[in-house]
Scaffold this motif. Structure first.
Motif, mmCIF file in Angstrom:
data_model
loop_
_atom_site.group_PDB
_atom_site.id
_atom_site.type_symbol
_atom_site.label_atom_id
_atom_site.label_comp_id
_atom_site.label_asym_id
_atom_site.label_seq_id
_atom_site.Cartn_x
_atom_site.Cartn_y
_atom_site.Cartn_z
ATOM 1 N N ASN A 110 11.180 14.766 -18.939
ATOM 2 C CA ASN A 110 12.404 14.006 -18.699
ATOM 3 C C ASN A 110 13.519 14.847 -18.081
ATOM 4 N N GLY A 111 13.258 16.133 -17.864
ATOM 5 C CA GLY A 111 14.252 16.988 -17.237
ATOM 6 C C GLY A 111 15.373 17.410 -18.155
ATOM 7 N N THR A 112 15.140 17.410 -19.476
ATOM 8 C CA THR A 112 16.188 17.795 -20.435
ATOM 9 C C THR A 112 15.694 18.889 -21.389
ATOM 10 N N PRO A 113 15.157 19.990 -20.891
ATOM 11 C CA PRO A 113 14.734 21.059 -21.818
ATOM 12 C C PRO A 113 15.941 21.824 -22.352
ATOM 13 N N SER A 114 15.770 22.384 -23.543
ATOM 14 C CA SER A 114 16.842 23.207 -24.124
ATOM 15 C C SER A 114 16.901 24.558 -23.424
ATOM 16 N N VAL A 158 3.929 16.624 -11.779
ATOM 17 C CA VAL A 158 3.482 15.545 -10.876
ATOM 18 C C VAL A 158 2.835 14.412 -11.663
ATOM 19 N N THR A 159 1.970 14.765 -12.629
ATOM 20 C CA THR A 159 1.261 13.722 -13.380
ATOM 21 C C THR A 159 2.132 13.023 -14.407
ATOM 22 N N SER A 160 3.115 13.729 -14.947
ATOM 23 C CA SER A 160 3.932 13.133 -16.009
ATOM 24 C C SER A 160 5.210 12.521 -15.461
#
Length: 317
Positions: free
Chosen positions: A84-88, A114-116
């Motif tokens: 989701n593009g929200t890593p800590s 790419v797959t997720s």
């Protein structure tokens, strides 16, 4: 309860809620696919990174790099946040350290993104949008069916008022001259186009067609005017084709009956003179004419009458 009443009272809001519920029903299998994919990726990340199977030999990784992938649930949650593009900050630092220590992690990270992120999230968005659109469209179709009769009655009243404006002579029929005269007025022609949702040339063509037909040579009445124009802009449907077939069947039956009537009329006219000509000869044969005397007696009387009426021969010298 007040919120439910509010949702039911505001129809667009009701359509939106129903669409969301329908979309959630279709998204279940997409969620199952996402969880299965994250579970498989979490197992692979835990074995390769958490257990050190893919780490460079003889190189000790810091604990903060291994910790996000220590167990399968932890790996799944880390990968979900990355998807989701929200890593800590700690998770982003761990991924950067892994990719800098071994180039193979870069290919694995690209494949996972790419797959997720590109595939699974796009499929989920498409399914939700499609279900909401189809459900909302169905709701609008149901509402349109409920209001169809009311809208048709209002449209009939508008067309009847439009017919009265066309009928300047007041004889209850609209002819070609009245149509041409009325459509020359730009303002009136614009009102007709807006009401009928048709260009002016199409309106004139439709009216001229029904007026110049054989059944309406003297003009078109209000009923025919309304019936034709109320469905003039509609596309061809199964119902309109059935109506056309019914009218053609009635017309064919009328033509067949007319042909039979025409074929019977000459035969009747030929038989009547023969009957009239045969009647006097039959009466004379059986009754001896109008005098009532038998035929053989009439012959004897005719012979005696001719003998009596003959002049005397002159005396011989």
């Amino acid at each position: 309860l007040r919120l439910v009443k509010l949702v039911k009272a505001v129809r667009p809001l009701l359509f939106l809620v129903v669409g969301v519920i329908a979309a959630l029903q279709g998204v279940v299998w997409v969620l199952v696919l996402t969880i299965v994919s994250l579970y498989a990726a979490g197992i692979a990340a835990t074995r390769l990174i958490g257990h050190g199977m893919l780490l460079p030999a003889g190189e000790d990784m810091p604990a903060e790099v291994i910790e996000p992938f220590a167990t399968v649930p932890t790996s799944m949650f880390t990968l979900f946040r990355v998807m989701n593009g929200t890593p800590s900050v700690m998770e982003a630092h761990a991924i950067d350290e892994l990719m800098s220590s071994s180039p193979c992690f870069k290919f694995g990270f690209v494949f996972f993104m790419v797959t997720s992120s590109w595939t699974l999230l796009s499929i989920m968005t498409a399914v939700i949008s499609d279900n909401m659109i189809s459900t909302t469209q169905q709701q609008y179709e149901d509402l349109k069916l409920q209001l169809f009769e009311e809208d048709r009655m209002l449209q009939k009243q508008s067309l009847e008022a439009l017919f009265r404006r066309f009928d300047t002579s007041g004889d209850g029929a609209v002819d070609s001259q009245e149509v041409e005269l009325a459509m020359q007025n730009e303002e009136f022609a614009q009102e007709c186009s807006v009401l009928l949702r048709m260009p002016r040339r199409d309106i004139i063509a439709v009216l001229q067609t029904i007026i110049e037909s054989e059944a309406h040579s003297s003009g078109v009445g209000m009923e025919q005017f309304v019936d034709v124009l109320i469905d003039a802009r509609s596309l061809v449907t199964e119902r309109s084709i059935m109506r056309l077939n019914l009218q053609l069947a009635k017309l064919t039956e009328l033509v067949s009956n007319s042909k039979l009537a025409v074929q019977r009329t000459p035969n009747t006219l030929k038989d009547e003179p023969e009957i009239e000509a045969k009647a006097p000869s039959g009466e004379q044969q059986h009754n001896g004419g109008d005098s009532g005397v038998p035929g053989h007696l009439l012959g004897d009387r005719a012979g005696s009458a001719s003998t009596t009426a003959a002049p005397p021969s002159p005396p011989e010298a």
